[in-house]
Design a protein around this motif. Sequence first.
Motif, PDB file in Angstrom:
ATOM      1  N   VAL A 194       0.827  -1.208   0.000  1.00 33.92           N
ATOM      2  CA  VAL A 194       0.000   0.000   0.000  1.00 33.92           C
ATOM      3  C   VAL A 194       0.862   1.260   0.000  1.00 33.92           C
ATOM      4  O   VAL A 194       0.670   2.167  -0.818  1.00 33.92           O
ATOM      5  N   ILE A 195       1.836   1.324   0.902  1.00 34.95           N
ATOM      6  CA  ILE A 195       2.622   2.550   1.049  1.00 34.95           C
ATOM      7  C   ILE A 195       3.484   2.801  -0.181  1.00 34.95           C
ATOM      8  O   ILE A 195       3.558   3.928  -0.687  1.00 34.95           O
ATOM      9  N   ALA A 196       4.139   1.758  -0.693  1.00 38.51           N
ATOM     10  CA  ALA A 196       5.021   1.946  -1.854  1.00 38.51           C
ATOM     11  C   ALA A 196       4.221   2.416  -3.066  1.00 38.51           C
ATOM     12  O   ALA A 196       4.626   3.349  -3.775  1.00 38.51           O
ATOM     13  N   ALA A 197       3.080   1.772  -3.320  1.00 40.90           N
ATOM     14  CA  ALA A 197       2.265   2.179  -4.468  1.00 40.90           C
ATOM     15  C   ALA A 197       1.687   3.576  -4.269  1.00 40.90           C
ATOM     16  O   ALA A 197       1.600   4.367  -5.223  1.00 40.90           O
ATOM     17  N   LEU A 198       1.303   3.895  -3.033  1.00 45.46           N
ATOM     18  CA  LEU A 198       0.718   5.207  -2.759  1.00 45.46           C
ATOM     19  C   LEU A 198       1.745   6.328  -2.956  1.00 45.46           C
ATOM     20  O   LEU A 198       1.426   7.396  -3.488  1.00 45.46           O
ATOM     21  N   LEU A 199       2.985   6.088  -2.521  1.00 46.21           N
ATOM     22  CA  LEU A 199       4.027   7.110  -2.657  1.00 46.21           C
ATOM     23  C   LEU A 199       4.299   7.437  -4.119  1.00 46.21           C
ATOM     24  O   LEU A 199       4.329   8.609  -4.521  1.00 46.21           O
ATOM     25  N   THR A 200       4.491   6.404  -4.925  1.00 44.90           N
ATOM     26  CA  THR A 200       4.860   6.665  -6.317  1.00 44.90           C
ATOM     27  C   THR A 200       3.665   7.015  -7.188  1.00 44.90           C
ATOM     28  O   THR A 200       3.844   7.449  -8.325  1.00 44.90           O
ATOM     29  N   SER A 201       2.446   6.806  -6.659  1.00 44.67           N
ATOM     30  CA  SER A 201       1.269   7.154  -7.466  1.00 44.67           C
ATOM     31  C   SER A 201       1.134   8.663  -7.657  1.00 44.67           C
ATOM     32  O   SER A 201       0.354   9.107  -8.501  1.00 44.67           O
ATOM     33  N   LEU A 202       1.878   9.446  -6.882  1.00 40.81           N
ATOM     34  CA  LEU A 202       1.763  10.901  -6.984  1.00 40.81           C
ATOM     35  C   LEU A 202       2.837  11.528  -7.873  1.00 40.81           C
ATOM     36  O   LEU A 202       2.736  12.704  -8.234  1.00 40.81           O
ATOM     37  N   ILE A 282       0.063   3.626 -12.095  1.00 39.73           N
ATOM     38  CA  ILE A 282      -1.188   4.300 -11.712  1.00 39.73           C
ATOM     39  C   ILE A 282      -1.052   5.807 -11.845  1.00 39.73           C
ATOM     40  O   ILE A 282      -1.972   6.499 -12.287  1.00 39.73           O
ATOM     41  N   SER A 283       0.115   6.336 -11.481  1.00 41.00           N
ATOM     42  CA  SER A 283       0.344   7.775 -11.566  1.00 41.00           C
ATOM     43  C   SER A 283       0.294   8.257 -13.018  1.00 41.00           C
ATOM     44  O   SER A 283      -0.198   9.352 -13.309  1.00 41.00           O
ATOM     45  N   ILE A 284       0.809   7.435 -13.938  1.00 38.90           N
ATOM     46  CA  ILE A 284       0.796   7.829 -15.354  1.00 38.90           C
ATOM     47  C   ILE A 284      -0.630   7.777 -15.906  1.00 38.90           C
ATOM     48  O   ILE A 284      -1.062   8.645 -16.665  1.00 38.90           O
ATOM     49  N   VAL A 285      -1.375   6.741 -15.500  1.00 37.55           N
ATOM     50  CA  VAL A 285      -2.748   6.596 -15.991  1.00 37.55           C
ATOM     51  C   VAL A 285      -3.658   7.667 -15.384  1.00 37.55           C
ATOM     52  O   VAL A 285      -4.540   8.210 -16.062  1.00 37.55           O
ATOM     53  N   GLY A 286      -3.434   7.997 -14.104  1.00 30.45           N
ATOM     54  CA  GLY A 286      -4.282   8.958 -13.410  1.00 30.45           C
ATOM     55  C   GLY A 286      -4.167  10.354 -13.976  1.00 30.45           C
ATOM     56  O   GLY A 286      -3.115  10.756 -14.477  1.00 30.45           O
TER      57      GLY A 286
END
Length: 377
Positions: A194-202, A282-286
């Motif tokens: 959760v934390i790793a994906a959340l950090l790089t999602s931004l 996710i960050s690129i798609v978002g």
Amino acid sequence: MKLQRITAVARKEFIHVFRDIRSLIMGIAIPMMLLFLFGYALTLDVDNVPLVVWDQSATPASRDLVSRFSGSHYFSLKGYAGDYREIERAIDRRDALMALVIPRGFAGDLQAGRQVRVQAIVDGSDSNTATTALGYAEFIVGTYSRPLIIAQIRRSADQPPRPPLAPEPRVWFNADLVSRNAIVPGLIAVIMMVIAALLTSLTVAREWETGTMEQLISTPLTGAELIIGKLVPYFCIGLFDLVVALLAGRFIFQVPMRGDRPLLLATSILFLLVALALGVFISIVGKSQFAASQFAMVATLLPAFLLSGFVFPIANMPIPLQAITHAIPARYFVTILRGIYLKGIGIRVLAGDILFLAVFGTLIFALAVRKFRKKMS
């Protein structure tokens, strides 16, 4: 791909992370808080079940039975009741979860060799705890009954018959059945996912929102160089979290470590890279930081918590859900962590799980680079 360009992007991202205190809190403080909070609070063991007793017999035999309950660590005697109304009030107020009702002719019936029915009333609003508490009660009553049965048989025959089957239960890998030993390794996987994906999602979404992506595009940077450079600071933060979590699991929660430590560290780093790559994708798609963070939370927390085998056994799930779990990276990391921590198994047994993580990470990184190129064009 040039190392100098990757280093320049990583340096820029490091500066941003250390300037933004919220990123540091999210990256370091929250994982530690979740680890200690869930590590101490989340347990499947049922101990000290509050118990009230209605002892209508009030004889040495009935007091002996009550002492079997109160003397075990499964039950905690909270008091005595005089009728069913008092039992009902105690359960309604949650002063008791179970009530033991001993009939008036308890001692006399035992002495005469007649069967005695001892009633156990349990609060079923918490079905898991109620089922476990009933199992404990049946075990204690069975232990109390066994010598009485043997004495009764001896009175009618010279030798008591031996049972045709004699079970020899033995628990491997977690002999004391401590739920924390299974929970903490799974918890490390869920938190890191959760934390790793959340950090790089931004990371990439922030560049688009602040308008700095156009400046980056005008440089000779390739998509792969930009993504790798952005991953470096969060990989360092995630690695710090990972080492602290592994040390806390071993030295604070006392989870036994029977496997190869270098293998544990190597597989943990591989899983961390998978989670970071998923966050970047996710960050690129978002289209915005808010949308990317929300999507990252939903795409990682729920599958990792519910479908990884961390809490609920995968074998008990419906067949379609079992098929979906094969696409959840946390499922494989939970298996790896429990295998190394508790079973001490090596790479030969875990090769399939490690290979899936490597393939999944490579695919998601390739998809992220391809999607980023399309977005830039």
